[in-house]
Design a protein around this motif. Structure first.
Motif, PDB file in Angstrom:
ATOM      1  N   GLY A 150      75.365 117.057  54.318  1.00  0.00           N
ATOM      2  CA  GLY A 150      74.436 118.174  54.225  1.00  0.00           C
ATOM      3  C   GLY A 150      74.815 119.262  55.200  1.00  0.00           C
ATOM      4  N   TYR A 151      74.381 120.478  54.898  1.00  0.00           N
ATOM      5  CA  TYR A 151      74.674 121.604  55.766  1.00  0.00           C
ATOM      6  C   TYR A 151      73.798 121.522  57.016  1.00  0.00           C
ATOM      7  N   THR A 152      74.092 122.340  58.014  1.00  0.00           N
ATOM      8  CA  THR A 152      73.341 122.337  59.261  1.00  0.00           C
ATOM      9  C   THR A 152      71.852 122.583  59.014  1.00  0.00           C
ATOM     10  N   SER A 153      71.000 121.795  59.672  1.00  0.00           N
ATOM     11  CA  SER A 153      69.537 121.941  59.633  1.00  0.00           C
ATOM     12  C   SER A 153      68.945 121.687  58.253  1.00  0.00           C
ATOM     13  N   VAL A 154      69.635 120.926  57.426  1.00  0.00           N
ATOM     14  CA  VAL A 154      69.106 120.657  56.092  1.00  0.00           C
ATOM     15  C   VAL A 154      68.123 119.491  56.091  1.00  0.00           C
ATOM     16  N   GLY A 155      68.173 118.649  57.133  1.00  0.00           N
ATOM     17  CA  GLY A 155      67.266 117.505  57.191  1.00  0.00           C
ATOM     18  C   GLY A 155      67.965 116.163  57.247  1.00  0.00           C
ATOM     19  N   LYS A 156      69.269 116.173  57.575  1.00  0.00           N
ATOM     20  CA  LYS A 156      70.029 114.919  57.618  1.00  0.00           C
ATOM     21  C   LYS A 156      69.454 113.951  58.654  1.00  0.00           C
ATOM     22  N   SER A 157      69.103 114.485  59.832  1.00  0.00           N
ATOM     23  CA  SER A 157      68.596 113.614  60.900  1.00  0.00           C
ATOM     24  C   SER A 157      67.285 112.949  60.503  1.00  0.00           C
ATOM     25  N   THR A 158      66.408 113.708  59.842  1.00  0.00           N
ATOM     26  CA  THR A 158      65.140 113.136  59.390  1.00  0.00           C
ATOM     27  C   THR A 158      65.373 112.089  58.311  1.00  0.00           C
ATOM     28  N   PHE A 159      66.302 112.378  57.409  1.00  0.00           N
ATOM     29  CA  PHE A 159      66.629 111.444  56.330  1.00  0.00           C
ATOM     30  C   PHE A 159      67.148 110.133  56.908  1.00  0.00           C
ATOM     31  N   ILE A 160      68.070 110.229  57.882  1.00  0.00           N
ATOM     32  CA  ILE A 160      68.641 109.028  58.493  1.00  0.00           C
ATOM     33  C   ILE A 160      67.591 108.294  59.321  1.00  0.00           C
ATOM     34  N   ALA A 161      66.754 109.055  60.051  1.00  0.00           N
ATOM     35  CA  ALA A 161      65.692 108.419  60.830  1.00  0.00           C
ATOM     36  C   ALA A 161      64.790 107.593  59.926  1.00  0.00           C
ATOM     37  N   GLN A 162      64.514 108.132  58.747  1.00  0.00           N
ATOM     38  CA  GLN A 162      63.652 107.396  57.823  1.00  0.00           C
ATOM     39  C   GLN A 162      64.347 106.145  57.292  1.00  0.00           C
ATOM     40  N   GLN A 163      65.644 106.234  57.036  1.00  0.00           N
ATOM     41  CA  GLN A 163      66.377 105.037  56.607  1.00  0.00           C
ATOM     42  C   GLN A 163      66.335 103.963  57.691  1.00  0.00           C
ATOM     43  N   ILE A 164      66.515 104.381  58.941  1.00  0.00           N
ATOM     44  CA  ILE A 164      66.484 103.414  60.046  1.00  0.00           C
ATOM     45  C   ILE A 164      65.110 102.766  60.145  1.00  0.00           C
ATOM     46  N   VAL A 165      64.054 103.591  60.089  1.00  0.00           N
ATOM     47  CA  VAL A 165      62.692 103.066  60.187  1.00  0.00           C
ATOM     48  C   VAL A 165      62.398 102.106  59.040  1.00  0.00           C
ATOM     49  N   ASP A 166      62.719 102.526  57.812  1.00  0.00           N
ATOM     50  CA  ASP A 166      62.414 101.690  56.649  1.00  0.00           C
ATOM     51  C   ASP A 166      63.166 100.363  56.685  1.00  0.00           C
ATOM     52  N   THR A 167      64.444 100.413  57.060  1.00  0.00           N
ATOM     53  CA  THR A 167      65.230  99.177  57.080  1.00  0.00           C
ATOM     54  C   THR A 167      64.789  98.247  58.202  1.00  0.00           C
ATOM     55  N   CYS A 168      64.475  98.809  59.364  1.00  0.00           N
ATOM     56  CA  CYS A 168      64.016  97.971  60.476  1.00  0.00           C
ATOM     57  C   CYS A 168      62.668  97.333  60.162  1.00  0.00           C
ATOM     58  N   GLU A 169      61.797  98.075  59.490  1.00  0.00           N
ATOM     59  CA  GLU A 169      60.497  97.510  59.122  1.00  0.00           C
ATOM     60  C   GLU A 169      60.644  96.381  58.111  1.00  0.00           C
ATOM     61  N   GLU A 170      61.748  96.383  57.357  1.00  0.00           N
ATOM     62  CA  GLU A 170      62.013  95.298  56.414  1.00  0.00           C
ATOM     63  C   GLU A 170      62.703  94.115  57.086  1.00  0.00           C
ATOM     64  N   GLY A 171      62.955  94.243  58.397  1.00  0.00           N
ATOM     65  CA  GLY A 171      63.554  93.133  59.131  1.00  0.00           C
ATOM     66  C   GLY A 171      65.054  93.214  59.303  1.00  0.00           C
ATOM     67  N   ALA A 172      65.654  94.353  58.942  1.00  0.00           N
ATOM     68  CA  ALA A 172      67.105  94.491  59.070  1.00  0.00           C
ATOM     69  C   ALA A 172      67.516  94.544  60.539  1.00  0.00           C
ATOM     70  N   ARG A 173      68.706  94.047  60.804  1.00  0.00           N
ATOM     71  CA  ARG A 173      69.301  94.127  62.142  1.00  0.00           C
ATOM     72  C   ARG A 173      70.249  95.320  62.142  1.00  0.00           C
ATOM     73  N   CYS A 174      69.894  96.347  62.915  1.00  0.00           N
ATOM     74  CA  CYS A 174      70.594  97.632  62.828  1.00  0.00           C
ATOM     75  C   CYS A 174      71.220  98.032  64.159  1.00  0.00           C
ATOM     76  N   MET A 175      72.310  98.790  64.051  1.00  0.00           N
ATOM     77  CA  MET A 175      72.967  99.368  65.216  1.00  0.00           C
ATOM     78  C   MET A 175      73.226 100.838  64.913  1.00  0.00           C
ATOM     79  N   VAL A 176      72.813 101.712  65.831  1.00  0.00           N
ATOM     80  CA  VAL A 176      72.928 103.155  65.635  1.00  0.00           C
ATOM     81  C   VAL A 176      73.888 103.721  66.676  1.00  0.00           C
ATOM     82  N   PHE A 177      74.868 104.494  66.203  1.00  0.00           N
ATOM     83  CA  PHE A 177      75.774 105.209  67.097  1.00  0.00           C
ATOM     84  C   PHE A 177      75.437 106.687  66.984  1.00  0.00           C
TER      85      PHE A 177
END
Length: 424
Positions: free
Chosen positions: A203-230
């Motif tokens: 995505g282009y700058t300021s399009v919402g990539k960080s929010t999109f990824i934050a939501q993926q992290i939240v959703d997957t962690c709430e499902e019990g996934a073991r995650c690592m973020v760089f």
């Protein structure tokens, strides 16, 4: 003082070599487990290497050909002469146990490596001035040693592959690995993450990539996934604020500025929930090799499901942007398959692709960056009056599930989450 005798087993080494002489096909079994350097006795290393030479040359492996090969290399007398080779097979009635004996040789080799490493570490520890660098090197060495010992002594027969598939299907029936990326029809097009796959979110700058990824992290962690973020752009504190805002559905800006009055209970609830997640966030890892090291260590210690890299253009490496990113993505793809984890990386979209509305994937520094991922998502803001919260997610590549197209989304009231839009 260590017992040197416990670091090798000469009889096991002789048994392996003798088995190869009486049954040349046994070399295929042994070569899946050991290499010449695993033998303790120098002569045994030379004999095993000569056997491998004969196999690669397509020549039979027997007493006569092996002796001739060692003569040609000028090594026959170094191993004890022709009489020593003939003795190897005299006391080996069968090659049936070669796998067990080869593993003994391998284990002893690993023990010697560990012993040598421990002595080296002791010496380096006494002279170390930078303890951070010292511990980093020690950590890398431990992972390499553990990886060296991890062997796969079975070929990937279809029966093994079927067993793996059945295990995965059984996990999915129990609700495991069913991590939905966004609560919309995207979950129909991409119903779950698949271990070993690579995602690219562009995505282009300021399009919402960080929010999109934050939501993926939240959703997957709430499902019990073991995650690592760089996090190669935000600090770990900034990344955590985004996750708290997303989880609590409150203003990220208020959290950044510390305006928390009236939201204490909501924040406390989100933080308590996040504290229970199996989530690790790094903001001080910038090379692809360091990322691979952390992931391998995490996989070995406690298991991992999903890796997020945000964003990949900030990877430090040699060469041009194209060369650096191509190498990084190929290594991430290899790591995903090897460790059976999902890798999701965030990428900028090239200016050329944005200006031309290209139908190509258009990721900045493309090449392997576009070719390697199994799934490519492109986020775009929607222009127009009263549409400032609107964005589209275009699936430009969907290798595992096939469906592509544009899926309309929108930011939540506080811009901290992404929701379905319209009739979705």
């Amino acid at each position: 003082m260590s017992n040197t005798l416990s670091l090798y087993n000469i009889e096991a080494e002789k048994s392996v070599l003798g088995a190869v002489l009486i049954e040349p096909d046994a070399l295929l079994t042994a070569s899946d487990i050991i290499e010449p350097g695993d033998f303790y006795r120098e002569g045994h290393k030379l004999i095993y290497s000569a056997c491998l030479d004969l196999y690669q040359l397509g020549e039979p492996i027997d007493l006569i050909t092996l002796i001739e090969r060692l003569k040609a290399k000028g090594e026959l007398e170094r191993i004890g002469g022709a009489s020593y080779i003939s003795q190897l097979s005299d006391n080996i009635p069968t090659s049936a146990n070669i796998s067990t004996h080869a593993k003994i040789v391998r284990n002893k080799s690993t023990q010697r490596r560990i012993s040598n490493w421990a002595n080296l570490i002791k010496s380096e520890a006494e002279e170390a001035e930078d303890l951070t660098s010292f511990f980093s090197k020690m950590e890398r060495d431990i992972v390499e040693l553990s990886q060296y010992q991890s062997i796969n002594d079975r070929d990937p027969h279809v029966s093994d592959i079927v067993s793996n598939l059945k295990r995965r299907w059984n996990e999915e029936k129990q609700g495991l690995r069913t991590y939905i990326p966004v609560n919309s029809k995207l979950s129909v097009a991409i119903p779950r993450y698949v271990p070993g796959h690579v995602w690219a979110v562009g995505g282009y700058t300021s399009v919402g990539k960080s929010t999109f990824i934050a939501q993926q992290i939240v959703d997957t962690c709430e499902e019990g996934a073991r995650c690592m973020v760089f996090s190669l752009e935000d600090s770990r504190e900034e990344k955590l604020i985004k996750l708290i805002a997303n989880s609590a559905n409150m203003s990220q800006k208020h959290l950044m500025l510390g305006h928390t009055n009236g939201f204490e209970d909501v924040i406390a609830g989100a933080v308590n929930k996040i504290n229970k997640w199996k989530l690790y966030i790094y903001d001080d890892v910038y090379t692809i090799d360091e990322i691979r090291l952390k992931v391998k260590k995490g996989k070995l210690q406690s298991g991992l499901d999903i890796i997020f890299v945000d964003y990949i253009q900030n990877i430090i490496g040699d060469g041009t942007l194209y060369e650096k990113l191509s190498e990084a993505v190929v290594k991430l793809q290899k790591m995903a398959k090897e460790l059976q984890v999902v890798v999701v990386f965030v990428s900028q979209v090239s200016n050329e692709a944005m200006r031309s509305h290209s139908e190509l994937i258009g990721l900045k520094g493309a090449g392997e960056l576009s070719a390697a991922p199994d799934i490519v998502l492109w986020l775009k803001r929607v222009k127009g009056e009263d549409k400032e919260r609107f964005l589209d997610c275009e699936i430009r590549k969907n290798r595992p599930f096939g469906l592509t197209g544009i899926y309309p989304l929108r930011f939540s009231e506080h811009w901290s989450r992404i929701e379905k839009r319209g009739i979705l």
